[in-house]
Design an enzyme around this catalytic site. Structure first.
Site, short mmCIF file in Angstrom:
data_model
loop_
_atom_site.label_atom_id
_atom_site.label_comp_id
_atom_site.label_asym_id
_atom_site.label_seq_id
_atom_site.Cartn_x
_atom_site.Cartn_y
_atom_site.Cartn_z
N GLY A 174 0.83 -1.20 0.00
CA GLY A 174 0.00 0.00 0.00
C GLY A 174 0.86 1.24 0.00
O GLY A 174 1.49 1.58 1.00
N ASN A 197 1.99 -2.38 -4.60
CA ASN A 197 0.73 -1.64 -4.70
C ASN A 197 -0.10 -2.31 -5.78
O ASN A 197 0.43 -2.73 -6.80
CB ASN A 197 0.97 -0.17 -5.07
CG ASN A 197 -0.24 0.69 -4.73
OD1 ASN A 197 -0.37 1.18 -3.62
ND2 ASN A 197 -1.15 0.84 -5.68
N ALA A 245 -8.11 1.33 6.62
CA ALA A 245 -8.68 0.49 7.68
C ALA A 245 -10.03 -0.06 7.21
O ALA A 245 -10.68 0.50 6.34
CB ALA A 245 -8.86 1.32 8.94
N ASN A 271 -5.21 2.82 10.83
CA ASN A 271 -6.03 3.14 12.01
C ASN A 271 -7.17 2.13 12.11
O ASN A 271 -8.34 2.46 11.98
CB ASN A 271 -6.62 4.54 11.86
CG ASN A 271 -5.75 5.60 12.50
OD1 ASN A 271 -4.97 5.32 13.40
ND2 ASN A 271 -5.88 6.83 12.02
N SER A 297 1.33 7.30 14.56
CA SER A 297 0.88 8.69 14.58
C SER A 297 1.99 9.63 14.11
O SER A 297 3.17 9.38 14.34
CB SER A 297 0.46 9.10 15.99
OG SER A 297 0.18 10.48 16.00
N GLY A 298 1.55 10.70 13.47
CA GLY A 298 2.51 11.72 13.06
C GLY A 298 2.25 12.23 11.66
O GLY A 298 2.98 13.09 11.17
N GLY A 299 1.22 11.68 11.03
CA GLY A 299 0.88 12.14 9.68
C GLY A 299 2.00 11.83 8.70
O GLY A 299 2.92 11.06 9.01
N LYS A 352 -3.76 3.73 20.09
CA LYS A 352 -3.79 4.75 19.02
C LYS A 352 -5.15 5.44 18.99
O LYS A 352 -5.25 6.65 18.77
CB LYS A 352 -3.48 4.10 17.66
CG LYS A 352 -3.61 5.07 16.47
CD LYS A 352 -2.66 6.23 16.60
CE LYS A 352 -2.62 7.29 15.54
NZ LYS A 352 -3.66 7.63 14.69
N HIS A 355 -5.20 7.85 21.73
CA HIS A 355 -4.34 8.97 21.28
C HIS A 355 -5.18 9.93 20.44
O HIS A 355 -5.17 11.14 20.64
CB HIS A 355 -3.17 8.41 20.45
CG HIS A 355 -2.44 9.46 19.65
ND1 HIS A 355 -2.94 9.99 18.48
CD2 HIS A 355 -1.26 10.09 19.86
CE1 HIS A 355 -2.11 10.89 18.00
NE2 HIS A 355 -1.07 10.97 18.83
N ASN A 356 -5.92 9.37 19.50
CA ASN A 356 -6.72 10.23 18.63
C ASN A 356 -7.84 10.92 19.40
O ASN A 356 -8.19 12.06 19.10
CB ASN A 356 -7.30 9.42 17.47
CG ASN A 356 -6.27 9.18 16.39
OD1 ASN A 356 -5.07 9.16 16.67
ND2 ASN A 356 -6.71 8.98 15.17
N GLU A 359 -6.33 13.72 20.99
CA GLU A 359 -6.07 14.67 19.88
C GLU A 359 -7.34 15.49 19.57
O GLU A 359 -7.28 16.71 19.44
CB GLU A 359 -5.63 13.85 18.66
CG GLU A 359 -5.51 14.56 17.35
CD GLU A 359 -5.21 13.57 16.21
OE1 GLU A 359 -4.21 12.84 16.29
OE2 GLU A 359 -6.00 13.52 15.24
N TYR A 360 -8.48 14.81 19.47
CA TYR A 360 -9.75 15.51 19.20
C TYR A 360 -10.00 16.57 20.29
O TYR A 360 -10.39 17.70 19.99
CB TYR A 360 -10.93 14.52 19.22
CG TYR A 360 -11.27 13.84 17.91
CD1 TYR A 360 -10.31 13.14 17.19
CD2 TYR A 360 -12.58 13.85 17.43
CE1 TYR A 360 -10.65 12.48 16.02
CE2 TYR A 360 -12.93 13.20 16.26
CZ TYR A 360 -11.95 12.51 15.56
OH TYR A 360 -12.30 11.86 14.40
N HIS A 617 -35.43 -0.96 40.85
CA HIS A 617 -34.05 -1.36 40.55
C HIS A 617 -33.20 -1.51 41.81
O HIS A 617 -32.04 -1.88 41.71
CB HIS A 617 -33.40 -0.36 39.59
CG HIS A 617 -34.03 -0.37 38.22
ND1 HIS A 617 -33.97 -1.46 37.39
CD2 HIS A 617 -34.76 0.56 37.57
CE1 HIS A 617 -34.61 -1.19 36.27
NE2 HIS A 617 -35.11 0.03 36.36
C1 6PG Z 1 -2.16 10.81 13.70
C2 6PG Z 1 -3.53 11.26 13.29
C3 6PG Z 1 -3.96 10.51 12.09
C4 6PG Z 1 -5.08 11.17 11.32
C5 6PG Z 1 -6.42 10.94 11.89
C6 6PG Z 1 -7.33 12.15 11.89
O1 6PG Z 1 -2.05 10.40 14.83
O2 6PG Z 1 -1.26 10.87 12.87
O3 6PG Z 1 -4.42 11.06 14.32
O4 6PG Z 1 -4.21 9.20 12.48
O5 6PG Z 1 -4.84 12.49 11.10
O6 6PG Z 1 -6.94 9.98 11.04
O7 6PG Z 1 -8.56 11.68 12.17
P1 6PG Z 1 -9.91 12.44 11.86
O8 6PG Z 1 -10.10 12.43 10.37
O9 6PG Z 1 -10.90 11.57 12.53
O10 6PG Z 1 -9.80 13.80 12.40
#
Ligand code: 6PG
Length: 636
Positions: A174, A197, A245, A271, A297-299, A352, A355-356, A359-360, A617
């Protein structure tokens, strides 16, 4: 028994298999057989009359060839040139263990081959029959595939180098944005790599080939057929999946399984949902294949330069394949890799996911802060950036704060770009998954849940506009002073601590529920660099958990002191924001959580009584042991 290799070189008539096959046989010093020489008389007559052969015609011929192959295998091996267009023909030919057969498919377009045939003389094959061959052709999914739009020498060199080539240490499947970046990262660390790929005409064409062509490294091979990709890997194999995913992961796993051997390891770097990872671990374990469900994580930039990596699965798998991940991971302040064995089955992807979730929460806190400063505080984007810059220098350093500052300063044609961006956010779902995961084990996660809801409400743009016109609510704005900005900074800092606390509490509880034995300090440590939620707070958390692994963040003495000092500012900001007409969903959630968390007396005695009233209850009493339950006839 010599057990020698049989090279079956195949393609439609005119693809050059006889010419190429003869040279290969000469180079290898083994016999060459042209399958056409083994046709029964009846087939030859049919073919010279221009009548295409059917499956029945081919059966005795293929059987004869399969005997020939068996025989040659016990001698010196051989090169056999044969059309073998259909999968089932190849199955008939495979009369020996597949590991002794090398399939070599010569591939060319109809026009190219038709042109070649037209130039041939004294050949019984008629050009018209070519069409039927192309219709019959089932492109092989395994073997060496060589395009024939080049000279014989080039074709032979390509085949020879593919047959002789050194095996790669690992493979990546991929080559999307993340897959490409990770592959480059592996290469830059000196690993030899095979990349695969899929080939989807007009959609994903020659992705692997083009990727390889652009790399400055020699040790990389590109494939669009899975068989050759798998065969190009050192055993036991390590294969990293970087596909979307969900279903695609299972599709790839299913096509890999017949090609893998016991002890091989698949790493899913997407993910994926942790429950699916758990199932995949079980499914693959039963087949002797290791599986590491791995959060990354880290884009794009992180994947290229060093991400934070969260692998979960069997410890054996990690001991074997973890070294690859550790080499490409970011480094913490002590130069240790931001990658550690998280725990069994779905734990890597669970971590992970949390983590997200964090992040949110952090993103929404920053968004709400920006919103309040922009509209209540009448600040321009660059003024807000300057405020955030001060916060950063005051110890609130984080990747998300950093990118928010850069976003606020970005201009387009003299205007701030942020002012031109539509106020509705989408999501891939990991924040919602975290919320569900918390509900599954009865844990609070309100800052994260509210950040998901905030995105959901944001996406109802037209209804929001209508409601805004309907209610015409007043929003106040004032020129805010330094005192307000200081309070906002402290409120933000406190809400962020509470958001992190909830994330780590969820991890702690999940560890107990699923018996994962997670190390919170290590998890925080691998989040100190490479990932989206890296921050100075995370560095502090990693240190603090070293001393208090089983405690709760909000109960650490080092955290209690600043939170006690600043919690009033959080409540004050929430109240100012709400009174002035600004939604502060995550700030409010943090303040509410904190008050509930620190309340020795909650409101739930009333809930117990209500449940007992309408549903019998039962309830517990403060003047009786906890395990005793009571029911009251409330109407008498
Ligand atoms: C990371 C990010 C990465 C991605 C998410 C964003 O840790 O590198 O979290 O996994 O940017 O998929 O998720 P949303 O589209 O749900 O905001």
């Amino acid at each position: 028994m010599k057990n020698r290799i049989i090279y079956i070189i195949f393609g439609v008539s005119g693809s050059g298999k006889t010419t190429i096959g003869k040279v290969l046989a000469k180079n290898f010093n083994i016999p060459f057989y042209d399958a056409d020489d083994f046709h029964p008389e009846a087939n030859l007559i049919k073919m010279s009359a221009g009548i295409p052969l059917d499956d029945d015609d081919r059966t005795p011929w293929l059987q004869e060839l399969s005997i020939l192959i068996k025989d040659a295998h016990t001698k010196n091996g051989a090169v056999v040139a044969c059309s073998a267009l259909k999968k089932k023909y190849r199955k008939t030919l495979q009369s020996i263990d597949s590991k002794y057969i090398r399939w070599i498919f010569l591939e060319g377009s109809f026009d190219l081959i038709a042109d070649r045939i037209a130039r041939r003389e004294h050949h019984f094959f008629k050009k018209e029959m070519l069409l039927s061959q192309f219709e019959t052709l089932e492109r092989p999914k395994n073997g060496i595939i060589v395009a024939i739009d080049k000279s014989s020498t080039e074709i032979i060199n390509e085949i020879t180098s593919m047959l002789n080539s050194k095996k790669s240490q690992l493979g990546v499947i991929g080559l999307g944005v993340m897959g490409k970046s990770l592959a480059k990262n592996f290469l830059s660390k000196g690993y030899s790599l095979s990349v695969y790929n899929r080939q989807l005409i007009d959609v994903e064409e020659d992705i692997a080939k083009n990727f390889v062509a652009k790399q400055p490294y020699k040790e990389v091979k590109g494939f669009d057929d899975l068989y050759s990709f798998v065969k190009s890997l050192e055993q036991p194999r390590t294969i990293m999946l970087m596909v979307n995913a969900g279903k695609p992961v299972d599709i790839v796993i299913d096509s890999l399984l017949p090609l893998l051997a016991k002890g091989d390891c698949i790493i899913d770097g997407g993910n994926s949902h942790y429950k699916l990872t758990l199932e995949r671990c079980k499914r693959l374990d039963a087949k002797g294949i290791h599986f590491l469900g791995t959060g990354i994580s880290g884009g794009e930039e992180g994947a290229l330069k060093g991400p934070s990596i969260m692998p979960g699965g069997s410890k054996n798998a990690y001991d074997r394949s973890g070294k690859f991940l550790e080499t490409i991971a970011a480094r913490d302040t002590q130069n240790n890799p931001c990658c550690t064995y998280i725990g069994p089955d779905g734990s890597g992807h669970y971590i992970k996911m949390v983590h997200n979730g964090i992040e949110y929460g952090e993103m929404q806190l920053l968004a709400e802060t920006y919103h309040l400063l922009r509209f209540y505080g009448k600040k321009t984007p660059d003024q807000i950036a300057a405020i955030f810059d001060i916060w950063r220098n005051n110890g609130l350093q984080s990747y998300l704060l950093e990118i928010t500052i850069a976003i606020l300063r970005k201009k387009e044609g003299g205007d701030f770009l942020i002012d031109k961006i539509l106020d509705q956010a989408s999501q891939k779902g990991t924040g919602g998954w975290s919320t569900n995961a918390a509900l599954d084990i009865g844990m609070p996660l309100s800052t994260i849940a509210e950040s998901v809801m905030a995105r959901n409400i944001s996406s109802m743009k037209s209804q929001r506009v209508t409601a805004s016109e309907t209610y015409q609510l007043e929003t106040s704005n004032i020129a805010i002073d330094d005192v307000f900005i200081k309070k906002l900074e402290k409120a933000f800092q406190t809400a962020s601590i509470i958001n992190h606390h909830m994330g780590f509490e969820l991890i702690k509880e999940a560890s107990k529920t699923y018996k994962w034995n997670l190390n919170l300090s290590e998890i925080a440590r691998i989040w100190t660099n490479g990932c989206i939620i890296r921050s100075s707070l995370m560095e502090q958390i990693a240190e603090l958990f070293l001393d208090h692994n089983h405690s709760s963040l909000l109960l650490f003495p080092e955290i209690v002191t600043p939170v006690r000092l600043n919690i009033g500012f959080l409540s004050e900001i929430v109240s100012i924001g709400l009174k002035s007409g600004y939604s502060l969903a995550v700030f409010s959630a943090a303040a509410n959580y904190f008050l509930a968390y620190t309340s020795a007396q909650s409101s739930a005695n009333m809930i117990q009584a209500q449940r007992d009233y309408f549903g019998a209850h039962t309830y517990q009493r403060i003047d009786q042991p906890m395990h005793k339950y009571f029911h009251t006839n409330w109407k008498n």
